[in-house]
Structure formats: structure tokens, C-alpha cells
Design a protein around this motif. Structure first.
Motif, short mmCIF file in Angstrom:
data_model
loop_
_atom_site.label_atom_id
_atom_site.label_comp_id
_atom_site.label_asym_id
_atom_site.label_seq_id
_atom_site.Cartn_x
_atom_site.Cartn_y
_atom_site.Cartn_z
N ARG A 294 0.89 -1.34 -0.02
CA ARG A 294 0.24 0.08 0.18
C ARG A 294 0.75 1.33 -0.05
O ARG A 294 0.47 2.12 -0.88
CB ARG A 294 -1.09 -0.04 1.10
CG ARG A 294 -0.47 0.23 2.47
CD ARG A 294 -1.48 -0.05 3.65
NE ARG A 294 -0.84 -0.06 5.19
CZ ARG A 294 -0.25 -1.06 5.71
NH1 ARG A 294 -0.04 -2.24 5.02
NH2 ARG A 294 0.24 -0.97 6.66
N ASN A 295 1.90 1.45 0.87
CA ASN A 295 2.98 2.53 0.84
C ASN A 295 3.59 2.71 -0.62
O ASN A 295 3.68 3.83 -1.14
CB ASN A 295 3.71 2.33 2.10
CG ASN A 295 3.24 2.67 3.54
OD1 ASN A 295 2.04 3.11 3.50
ND2 ASN A 295 3.80 2.27 4.21
N GLN B 2 1.00 3.84 -3.24
CA GLN B 2 0.85 5.08 -3.13
C GLN B 2 1.68 6.07 -3.34
O GLN B 2 1.43 7.29 -4.11
CB GLN B 2 0.40 5.19 -1.55
CG GLN B 2 -0.16 6.83 -1.20
CD GLN B 2 -0.53 6.76 0.22
OE1 GLN B 2 -0.14 5.96 1.19
NE2 GLN B 2 -1.34 7.91 0.66
N ASP B 3 3.08 5.69 -3.26
CA ASP B 3 4.13 6.55 -3.30
C ASP B 3 4.28 6.67 -5.06
O ASP B 3 4.46 7.94 -5.63
CB ASP B 3 5.64 6.11 -2.96
CG ASP B 3 5.30 6.34 -1.34
OD1 ASP B 3 4.57 7.00 -0.77
OD2 ASP B 3 6.29 6.02 -0.87
N SER C 70 1.87 6.12 -7.26
CA SER C 70 1.15 6.89 -8.06
C SER C 70 0.95 8.31 -7.76
O SER C 70 0.67 9.07 -8.54
CB SER C 70 -0.39 6.21 -7.57
OG SER C 70 -0.83 6.43 -6.10
#
Length: 139
Positions: free
Chosen positions: A104-105, A108-109, A111
Motif C-alpha cells: 500500500r505505501n 501510494q508513492d 501513483s
């Protein structure tokens, strides 16, 4: 390869085809990424750790080398129109829901970087080899 890379191929319109194979991003890679991410202080919304720098270098390579090279090719339908985007293939054959949660991290980074620094780069994203046990809700 932890990041998308150009395959050296183009689609019918002449756009470069990039591959992002998520099977290389295992628990060890994610743990190292999260450790570096948590150690580095952020200034504004941009992170300054190694993985973010590698992502910028990769996308800079695509915008400064692959896309201009594909624009010079004359064997496409409209050779006078410049190529301005790429096609992304995301390969999920070894992907699991647990891996999705741990990524997830990272996602997220990636994108955030793409939407901030390279918003016009992605023409299409194709997801291939989706596992049978992957919930339809996620798609």
C-alpha cells in the motif's frame, strides 16, 4: 526489476510498452522500502529516499529516451504526430491479497509520483494474468 521498465516494443500506435512485474516485489523488498521511507523526512509532498529517486530516474528515462525514440519511428499510422504517452502492462501472476496489503505505501508513492510529475505519461494500463482467487471486488 522493482519498477516499470520499457520492453523495447511498441503498440500499434507507436507508444512504448512498459512492463511492471509485481512478482519481484516480495516481503523483503517491501520491508526495506518501508524502512527507508520511514527514516527519511519528507519535505512537502515529495519524498527523498532511494526508491523515489529510482522511480524518477526511470520515468525520466522513459520521457527523455523511449518516447522520443518511438516518436522517430516512421512505421506507425501517423508518423508526423509525436508520441507523448506510454502503455503500461502490470503482471499479477504471483500476486496475492497479502502482498497487496503490504504494497500500500509503495503503490501510494508510485501513483503520487506519476500523478504529480508525469500526469500525461500513461495512455493505458493493462493488468494481465490476474490470479483466479483474486476477488472481483478489487477489479
Amino acid at each position: 526489476m522493482q519498477f516499470p521498465h520499457w520492453t523495447g516494443h511498441r503498440d500499434k500506435s507507436g507508444r512504448p510498452i512498459c512492463l511492471f512485474d509485481l512478482s519481484y516485489i516480495n516481503a523483503d523488498v517491501v520491508k526495506k522500502y518501508d524502512d527507508k521511507r520511514n527514516k527519511v523526512s519528507t519535505k512537502g509532498s515529495a519524498t527523498s529516499h532511494d526508491a523515489a529517486r529510482k522511480m524518477v530516474v526511470l520515468h525520466d528515462y522513459i520521457t527523455r529516451f523511449a518516447i522520443p525514440l518511438c516518436s522517430k519511428a516512421t512505421d506507425r499510422p501517423e508518423p508526423e504526430a509525436p508520441i507523448t504517452s506510454m502503455v503500461m502492462l502490470v503482471e499479477l501472476s504471483q500476486f496475492s491479497m497479502k502482498q497487496g496489503w503490504t504494497l500500500r505505501n509503495y503503490v501510494q508513492d508510485v501513483s503520487g509520483l506519476l500523478s504529480t510529475c508525469y500526469p500525461e505519461m500513461l495512455h493505458r494500463v493493462y493488468v494481465s494474468q490476474i490470479p483466479r482467487n483474486f476477488p472481483q471486488v478489487c477489479l
